[in-house]
Design an enzyme around this catalytic site. Structure first.
Site, short mmCIF file in Angstrom:
data_model
loop_
_atom_site.label_atom_id
_atom_site.label_comp_id
_atom_site.label_asym_id
_atom_site.label_seq_id
_atom_site.Cartn_x
_atom_site.Cartn_y
_atom_site.Cartn_z
CD GLU A 92 -1.18 0.45 3.68
OE1 GLU A 92 -2.38 0.58 3.46
OE2 GLU A 92 -0.68 0.59 4.80
CB CYS A 105 2.29 7.25 3.56
SG CYS A 105 2.69 6.06 4.84
CB CYS A 112 6.45 -5.31 9.19
SG CYS A 112 7.70 -4.52 10.22
CB CYS A 116 4.79 -3.02 16.53
SG CYS A 116 6.49 -2.52 16.24
CB CYS A 119 1.68 -2.39 13.78
SG CYS A 119 1.93 -2.09 12.03
CB CYS A 334 0.68 4.81 9.82
SG CYS A 334 1.48 5.77 8.56
#
Ligand code: SAH
Length: 357
Positions: A92, A105, A112, A116, A119, A334
């Protein structure tokens, strides 16, 4: 002959090396680089002003393909989320129009690895690194989707992925972004955000781009719990790296991102601990309202808690802003990702202007 060389992977030095290997003059590299990134982004044949023999050779051996646009969604506030197809995976990219600037962005990885807890990308796990071509294409193609005369003015590496775990590709993409023959973005308007990959921070500092650090907690106990990377690079090593980053860079300061999680990290005690942690560092804190997604254990802090937290920090001498949450009706904020997108799909695969001027 196979078109084996994707020219979008090359920053200007790499492009010059490539042309040299081909027995060509170095200035041709700059010419092609400018056509690819700087000049008329709508032009389809970037080799149009080269001698015929060279043009034929490059047409046969090189390419500069667009990433297929899988879908795009426009939020009620004008934020536009682009989903690009990268060899079967989806990444994205978010365009955030504001009155005086247009921010992009970008993603640096597919998924990832840092996990976290707050997230959604982290929850989905890691697939692979993006190439320089895949990173710079997000900017190249976003510019083409804007209305004529409009361009991306700011870039933030706050999409999917941890940019400092894909540093080679990210550094090349950054060089193309700030190159006067590339996108010519002022380096201060290009921000790399890291969760704190300490050993990579010194190499990033070789470029004059802005640094944001996702802090989210003022103590190791709390940060260990919500950001597993803290167990590898705890706060004392991270803060030492931040101090080194500022040292010798007279105009540098660091933005610390701090996502506000209800009852987790939003107390007055946390704010006071944060003031102590940031003491002596040229920085600002950006408080991020938590963007909620399905199956998260966290709730966003109430506005009063965010205001109180900001007031305590400001009184303690820490410059603090609260991030405007935008695009959340299409999960474009985000930490949010496609998969459960409810918004309308515009179905614009073409390079028509998407956004109103
Ligand atoms: N890996 C990098 C950049 C990607 S995330 C980093 O960690 O900095 C960009 C920012 O969005 C980070 O500060 C991240 O912590 C924050 N973020 C992640 N999930 C979020 C959520 N659900 N709500 C609000 N901010 C979030």
């Amino acid at each position: 002959m196979a078109k084996s060389h994707n020219l979008l992977n090359y920053d200007r030095v790499a492009m010059a090396d490539f042309f040299e290997q081909q027995g060509e003059k170095a200035y041709r590299a700059t010419q092609v680089f400018r056509r690819l990134h700087h000049d008329s982004p709508q032009s389809t044949d970037i080799f149009c002003d080269l001698p015929t023999a060279l043009r034929t050779k490059l047409a046969q051996t090189t390419s500069y393909p667009n990433l297929p646009l899988a879908s795009d969604h426009v939020a009620t506030d004008g934020v536009c989320k682009l989903l690009f197809d990268v060899g079967g995976d989806r990444i994205e990219t978010v365009i955030i129009p504001e009155s005086n600037r247009t921010t992009l962005c970008v993603s640096s990885q597919v998924g990832c690895a840092l996990a976290c807890r707050f997230c959604l990308t982290g929850k989905q796990g890691f697939s692979r690194n993006l190439s320089t071509a895949e990173i710079i294409s997000q900017l190249r193609q976003a510019n083409r989707l804007l209305p004529p005369g409009k361009k991306i003015t700011n870039v933030v590496f706050m999409g999917m992925g941890e940019p400092l775990l894909n540093l080679d590709a990210v550094l090349s993409a950054l060089k193309i972004m700030i190159d006067t023959h590339g996108y010519a973005l002022p380096p201060r308007r290009v921000t790399v955000s890291t969760a704190g990959v300490v050993p990579a921070m010194a190499r990033l500092a070789t470029l004059p781009v802005a640094l944001a650090v996702s802090l989210h907690a003022p103590t190791d106990t709390l940060r260990d719990e919500i950001m597993p990377i803290n167990r590898k690079y705890p706060l004392d090593t991270l803060m030492a790296a931040c101090h080194r980053h500022i040292l010798n860079r007279s105009r540098a300061f660091i933005t610390f991102e701090y996502v506000m999680l209800d009852g987790v990290n939003d107390s007055v005690a946390c704010a006071r601990a944060l003031i102590r942690l940031l003491h002596g560092l040229r920085c600002k804190v950006n408080l991020i309202p938590f963007n909620i997604f399905p199956d998260t254990p966290y709730q966003p802090s109430p506005y009063e808690a965010i205001d109180r937290f900001r007031d305590v920090l400001m009184r303690g001498g820490v410059m603090t802003t609260v991030r405007k949450t935008r695009g959340n009706d299409i999960l474009a904020a985000c930490g949010q990702l496609a998969g459960s997108v409810q918004a309308r799909t515009m179905g614009l695969g073409s390079e028509k202007p998407l956004l109103r001027a």
